[in-house]
Design a protein around this motif. Structure first.
Motif, PDB file in Angstrom:
ATOM      1  N   LEU A   1       0.802  -1.175   0.069  1.00  0.00           N
ATOM      2  CA  LEU A   1       0.173   0.161  -0.012  1.00  0.00           C
ATOM      3  C   LEU A   1       0.729   1.295  -0.005  1.00  0.00           C
ATOM      4  O   LEU A   1       2.052   1.210   0.472  1.00  0.00           O
ATOM      5  N   SER A   2       0.415   2.329  -0.795  1.00  0.00           N
ATOM      6  CA  SER A   2       1.114   3.474  -0.674  1.00  0.00           C
ATOM      7  C   SER A   2       0.189   4.704  -0.515  1.00  0.00           C
ATOM      8  O   SER A   2      -1.011   4.274  -0.264  1.00  0.00           O
ATOM      9  N   GLY A   3       0.809   5.974  -0.511  1.00  0.00           N
ATOM     10  CA  GLY A   3      -0.088   7.157  -0.519  1.00  0.00           C
ATOM     11  C   GLY A   3      -0.124   7.544   0.958  1.00  0.00           C
ATOM     12  O   GLY A   3       0.604   6.937   1.796  1.00  0.00           O
ATOM     13  N   LEU A   4      -1.058   8.245   1.240  1.00  0.00           N
ATOM     14  CA  LEU A   4      -1.088   8.734   2.685  1.00  0.00           C
ATOM     15  C   LEU A   4      -1.943   8.066   3.516  1.00  0.00           C
ATOM     16  O   LEU A   4      -2.840   7.256   2.913  1.00  0.00           O
ATOM     17  N   ILE A   5      -1.994   8.027   4.746  1.00  0.00           N
ATOM     18  CA  ILE A   5      -2.925   7.401   5.754  1.00  0.00           C
ATOM     19  C   ILE A   5      -4.163   8.271   5.611  1.00  0.00           C
ATOM     20  O   ILE A   5      -4.129   9.485   5.867  1.00  0.00           O
ATOM     21  N   PRO A   6      -5.369   7.886   5.272  1.00  0.00           N
ATOM     22  CA  PRO A   6      -6.311   8.939   5.090  1.00  0.00           C
ATOM     23  C   PRO A   6      -6.725   9.292   6.371  1.00  0.00           C
ATOM     24  O   PRO A   6      -6.969   8.433   7.462  1.00  0.00           O
ATOM     25  N   SER A   7      -6.935  10.671   6.553  1.00  0.00           N
ATOM     26  CA  SER A   7      -7.537  11.412   7.581  1.00  0.00           C
ATOM     27  C   SER A   7      -8.856  10.838   8.075  1.00  0.00           C
ATOM     28  O   SER A   7      -9.228  10.862   9.429  1.00  0.00           O
TER      29      SER A   7
END
Lengths: 212, 976
Positions: B733-739
């Motif tokens: 998994l990549s990208g941001l940790i969703p807020s």
């Protein structure tokens, strides 16, 4: 007619005795708990007492020997009271009942949960005293009873809980003084605010339940 | 006034004239036959009971009629059980000589016509057993000659008309099984000749009227199943003729009036199911005619003061369901004279040993002492109760052996002894009980073998020995029990193989042999158990392939063979198409999952985990629309998840973890609205996590660990507001940790480690205040500072942010994490001084952050002066050594002693905590917790006894100890 009536009583007595196909004490204890609770959001719907053990019920976690080790019913919209049968969950480590609408007294039988590590009952309507039997919870590390309606004094017996690291009774109706022995030496004052407590214990000067 | 009367008379005259004229062509021109024909016309007569009611025949020849001797008047109408329906005509009032009207047991509807009040000669009115509705007409009170009024078993409602008190000749009043409400009219006391009063099964409330004592001739009073309240009137004691008094199932309260003891003719007294309390009055002993006394299900307390020795005619005594204490009184029965056949004392608080005087009750057929606190052994004289058919002693504390004399109780049919503390062997003499049908010994401590002689009890239908310590094997002759329905032997220490003769118990419906040590293969004779419905063999040592002939068992409903060593195909178990639960967890079954399984359309629990099943998941599973628990985990399944499974809308537990499944996570998972647990971990799924999963709003546990999932964590994860556990560990998994994850307010375990997540840790994670088990974000590429909001996670016990690129200082707010037991911030780019309280964590929690300093790392002063951390640690040791050498000898000894004490104490750490976790504990957690050796590993941190260290410091604020502790820490950790 009278005899017919009696016969029907006897038959119903006999019918109440069926083979022990679903006998499991921890499942029965949890099922007894369920019968005391009102559960408008059906959090306990999967609690089928006909199963061999409660280990596949939601909100229940077992160890490899099928003993219940966690009960996670925090924020579950449940109300009602607790009963003595919870004390039968001898292998329970985490009792998480926080933020519900559970009232009544905390059963003293919870003191039988010798393996309990964490008891989170904050944010309910529990009343009455903190059971002295909690002094038997020798494995207890976390005890959070804040935001209830508990009264009486903090049992001195709790000072023998050597492992206790977190103790929160804030926002209750407790009275007397705050113990200073054992683990109580290190609990912050925030754990005791919003009660009728009279500050730390002054040994020999005032009784611990002063003002109760 | 006068004109009104005249008007009435005129109308009456015209009516009579009209009727006379109307029948004038017939043989019989009386008004009576005309009104009878009117009555007939109001009825529906499917069987032709009124066929000969014709104007061409004389009415006295009509079916069901009785005429006066001169054939002019009808005296009686008897049309009972004539299958008539329709309503009762009000014209009947013309039959002015009528003495008996019996329309009982038909299907009449409508109301009781008030005109019946004009039948001044009526003596008997029987309308019971119809569907009449409405109220009792007040005019009924005009029937001065009425002796019998039976109108029960109808749909009549309203209050019982008080005018009934005018029927002073009444002997029988039957109003049972209607819907009457209100109270019993006090006028009932005027009915001096009333013998029989039946008010059962209505909704009558209020008190029993005191005036009832006026019914001096009353023999039978039944008012059970109403809502009567208040006390039982003491004045009832004067009803000396009373033989039957039944007030069961009301809400009567108070105590039993002692005056009831004066009703010397009473044969039957039932007060069952009220709220009566207090002691049972000993005056009841005066009721020497009494045959049945039922006081069960009340709140009676105190000791039993009733004696069969005095109530010599007593056949049945029921005191169950009260709060009676003490023991059964001695001299309760006198031998030879006792007629007592049934004694039920269950569900009280009776205590003491088995009352030996009970053995004098020689006529006893049924004895129930269950659910009390009786203790001690069972008496060896039990066989004196030679007529006993049912012995029920369950839920007490009886101990000791089962006496061998029990074999002489030749009439015994059921022996119910469960939930006691009975020990020892089951005596072989049990085999003499030829009538024994039910034997329940479960939840006792019995041991030894199951005697072969038990199989001589050929009437046995139910055997339940659950939860004892029986050893040895199942008797080889068990096949003699041809009537056996239930064989429950779960939780014993039985061993050896199953005897093939068990297959000859052809009536067997339930076979439960689980939780034993039974071994071997299943006998092929099981093919004869065609009525078998439920078979549970879990937790034994069975092995080998299943006999193919098991396929003949077409009635199987529930199969649980889990935790054995069965092997081969599971096909032989699939002959039935009415399976609801199949659990084969933890065996060695192999081969593909047969699609035949899907013929059981009601299958709701399917558990095939921990086997060697291979091949693909059959697409036919899509027809199992009742499937609720679907567990295929820990097998060798391959291929993709068949899209047909999207039809299984009832799935709550969906466990496919630890297989070799491939393909993408299907978006239709989002349509499984009941989903509570989804575990696809340890497979080879790739592609994105479908955003549709966010629709599963009831999801509690989502584990997708160790796959090859890539892309972002979908924003929709925030819709899972019930989520407790989220584990996305070890994927791509990549990208941001969703807020949006902040919406998962109930989450207590969150693992996102070993991915390629970037960006900073969203400060919103600080809102997940129920996080408790772990927050693991380690082994990602997270950057930025540790948000100070993480300090709000008051319940968090483990926090792992290691192996990222986190920068900045460790926020001071993390010191608020008082529940924290394990902390790993190692291998980041953190800098600055650690908050002082962090000295309670081991060094390894912080290593690999070059610019971080303060205990347990080197002090910040030194780290500022020295480049090489290793050297600075050496310097610390040097300084301490110097201090030690410049100290006095006494101080050295003291230090040594204190350190020894501390070190020993430290070994007894809280390592026993943290057991909770998940059902199948991951291997890596085993050493992480619960392991007193506390082995070190580069990735994780050391279990520490931080629960105690700070308070110990507080209690012993000696600087000497502090220094020496540092020393021990450093020399203990060879990492330095």
């Amino acid at each position: 007619m009278a005899h017919l009536y009696l016969l029907s009583i006897f038959l119903s007595l006999l019918l109440s005795i069926s083979p022990s196909l679903s006998s499991n004490s921890e499942g029965n204890a949890l099922h007894a708990l369920r019968s005391r609770l009102s559960d408008p959001t059906n959090a306990l719907q999967s609690w089928d007492p006909a199963l061999v053990n409660p280990c596949t019920w939601f909100h229940v976690v077992c160890d490899s020997n099928n003993h219940v080790t966690r009960l996670d019913l925090g924020n579950s919209n449940i109300s009602g009271t607790l009963g003595p049968e919870l004390g039968q969950l001898k292998h329970l480590k985490y009792l998480e009942l926080y933020r519900n609408d559970i009232g009544g007294k905390i059963p003293k039988e919870l003191g039988n949960l010798k393996n309990l590590v964490s008891m989170d009952m904050y944010g309910n309507r529990f009343e009455g005293e903190i059971p002295k039997s909690f002094a038997k919870l020798k494995s207890l590390i976390f005890l959070r009873l804040n935001n209830n309606k508990l009264s009486g004094s903090i049992p001195r017996e709790l000072t023998t809980l050597k492992e206790l690291k977190v103790f929160d009774v804030s926002n209750n109706d407790l009275c007397g003084t705050i113990p200073v022995d054992g683990p109580f030496a290190s609990f912050p004052m925030e754990s005791f605010v919003n009660n009728r407590l009279n500050g730390p214990e002054l040994k020999g000067l005032v009784p611990y339940d002063f003002g109760c | 006034m006068g004109s009104t009367d005249q008007m009435c008379n005129l109308v009456l005259f015209l009516a009579i004239l009209h009727s006379v004229l109307a029948v004038s062509l017939d043989d019989d021109n009386s008004a009576e036959s005309y009104s009878l024909l009117r009555f007939k016309s109001g009825l529906v007569d499917p069987v032709g009971a009124l066929d000969n009611w014709s104007p061409r025949a004389h009415m006295c020849s009509w079916n069901g009629l009785t005429c006066s001797p001169n054939q002019t008047h009808v005296l009686g109408i008897n049309l009972s059980s004539s299958e008539l329906s329709g309503s009762i005509s009000h014209e009947l009032w013309h039959l002015t000589s009528l003495e008996i009207l019996d329309l009982s047991s038909n299907s009449l509807v409508g109301s009781i016509p008030s005109e019946l009040g004009k039948l001044q000669n009526l003596q008997m009115l029987l309308l019971y057993g119809n569907s009449l509705s409405g109220k009792i007409p007040e005019e009924i009170g005009l029937l001065k000659n009425l002796q019998v009024l039976r109108i029960g078993d109808n749909l009549l409602s309203g209050e019982i008309t008080p005018s009934i008190g005018n029927l002073t000749q009444l002997r029988v009043l039957g109003l049972a099984y209607c819907q009457f409400n209100g109270s019993i009219p006090s006028g009932i006391g005027n009915l001096k000749h009333l013998v029989f009063l039946d008010l059962q099964n209505n909704s009558l409330d209020g008190h029993i009227p005191e005036e009832i004592h006026g019914c001096e001739e009353l023999q039978n009073l039944a008012a059970s199943n109403n809502k009567l309240e208040g006390d039982i009137p003491a004045s009832m004691g004067v009803l000396r003729s009373l033989q039957i008094l039944n007030l069961a199932n009301n809400s009567l309260s108070g105590s039993i009036p002692v005056e009831l003891g004066q009703i010397s003719n009473l044969k039957y007294l039932s007060l069952l199911g009220n709220r009566l309390s207090g002691q049972i009055p000993s005056q009841l002993n005066q009721l020497v005619q009494l045959e049945t006394l039922d006081l069960s299900v009340n709140n009676f307390s105190g000791a039993i003061s009733l004696f069969n020795a005095q109530m010599k005619n007593l056949r049945t005594l029921v005191l169950s369901g009260n709060d009676l204490t003490g023991n059964i009184p001695s001299n309760f029965c006198l031998s030879n004279s006792s007629k007592l056949q049934q004694l039920f004392l269950a569900r009280n608080s009776l205590s003491g040993k088995f009352q030996l005087d009970l053995l004098n009750c020689r006529s006893l057929q049924q004895l129930d002492l269950s659910d009390n606190n009786f203790e001690g052994g069972l008496p060896s004289g039990l066989e004196k109760l030679e007529h006993l058919t049912d012995l029920q002693l369950n839920n007490n504390s009886f101990s000791g052996n089962l006496p061998s004399e029990i074999g002489n109780m030749s009439n015994l049919e059921s022996l119910i002894l469960f939930d006691n503390m009975i020990t020892g062997r089951l005596p072989p003499e049990i085999g003499k009980l030829q009538r024994l049908s039910t034997i329940y010994l479960y939840d006792n401590q019995m041991s030894g073998g199951i005697p072969r002689e038990l199989t001589n009890c050929t009437s046995l239908t139910k055997i339940d020995f659950f939860g004892n310590h029986f050893t040895g094997s199942i008797p080889a002759t068990i096949g003699k029990l041809k009537n056996l329905n239930v064989l429950q032997l779960r939780q014993n220490d039985l061993s050896g193989p199953i005897p093939p003769s068990l297959g000859y118990c052809k009536r067997l419906q339930i076979m439960a042999l689980a939780d034993n040590k039974i071994s071997g293969t299943l006998p092929a004779t099981f093919r004869f158990l065609t009525e078998l419905n439920k078979i549970t063999l879990y937790n034994n040592s069975f092995e080998g392939p299943l006999p193919a002939s098991l396929f003949l068992l077409k009635n199987l409903n529930i199969i649980n063979f889990s935790h054995n060593r069965f092997s081969g195909s599971i096909s032989p178990l699939l002959g039935s198409n009415s399976l609801t639960a199949l659990d084969l967890t933890n065996n060695s079954f192999s081969g593909p999952i047969p699609s035949a399984l899907t013929q059981s359309r009601n299958l709701s629990r399917l558990r095939l985990a921990h086997n060697h099943l291979s091949g693909e998941i059959p697409s036919e599973f899509g027809s199992l629309t009742k499937l609720n628990f679907f567990d295929l985990s820990f097998n060798n399944l391959t291929g993709e998840v068949p899209p047909q499974l999207s039809n299984c809308k009832k799935i709550q537990h969906f466990l496919l973890n630890n297989n070799q499944l491939t393909g993408t996570m299907p978006p239709w998972l989002g349509r499984l609205e009941e989903l509570g647990e989804l575990d696809f971990s340890f497979n080879e799924f790739h592609g994105n996590i479908p955003a549709e999963l966010g629709n599963c709003s009831g999801l509690l546990k989502l584990s997708l660990q160790s796959n090859k999932l890539s892309g972002n964590i979908p924003q929709e994860i925030g819709n899972l507001t019930s989520l407790n556990v989220l584990n996305l560990q070890r994927n791509n998994l990549s990208g941001l940790i969703p807020s949006t994850i902040q919406e998962c307010k109930k989450i207590f375990e969150l693992r996102l480690s070993e991915n390629f997540l970037t960006g900073s840790i969203p400060p919103e994670l600080g809102k997940l205040t129920e996080l408790q088990v772990i927050l693991d974000l380690s082994e990602n590429s997270l950057s930025g500072e540790i948000p100070s909001s993480l300090g709000n996670l008051m319940k968090l016990e483990r926090l792992n942010l290691s192996l990222n690129h986190l920068q900045g200082e460790v926020p001071f707010s993390l010191t608020k994490l008082t529940s924290l037991d394990m902390l790993n911030l190692s291998n980041n780019d953190l800098q600055g001084q650690l908050p002082s309280t962090f000295s309670r964590f081991p060094l390894s929690s912080f290593l690999g952050n070059d610019k971080l300093c303060g205990p347990p790392l080197v002090s910040c002063l030194e780290s500022a002066g020295q480049d090489n951390k290793g050297l600075s640690n050496t310097a610390v040791v040097g300084i301490i050594v110097a201090i030690v050498f410049t100290s006095t000898l006494i101080c050295l000894v003291m230090l040594y002693m204190i350190v020894r004490i501390w070190y020993n104490w430290r070994k007894v750490s809280i390592s026993s905590m943290g057991g909770g976790g998940t059902e199948q504990r991951r291997e890596e957690e085993k050493w992480e917790y619960g392991n007193k050796e506390k082995r070190r590993n580069g990735e994780y941190w050391k279990v520490n006894s931080m629960a105690s260290v700070p308070s110990q410091d507080k209690q012993n604020p000696s600087t000497c100890i502090f220094h020496f502790k540092m020393d021990a820490e450093i020399t203990g950790n060879t990492l330095v």
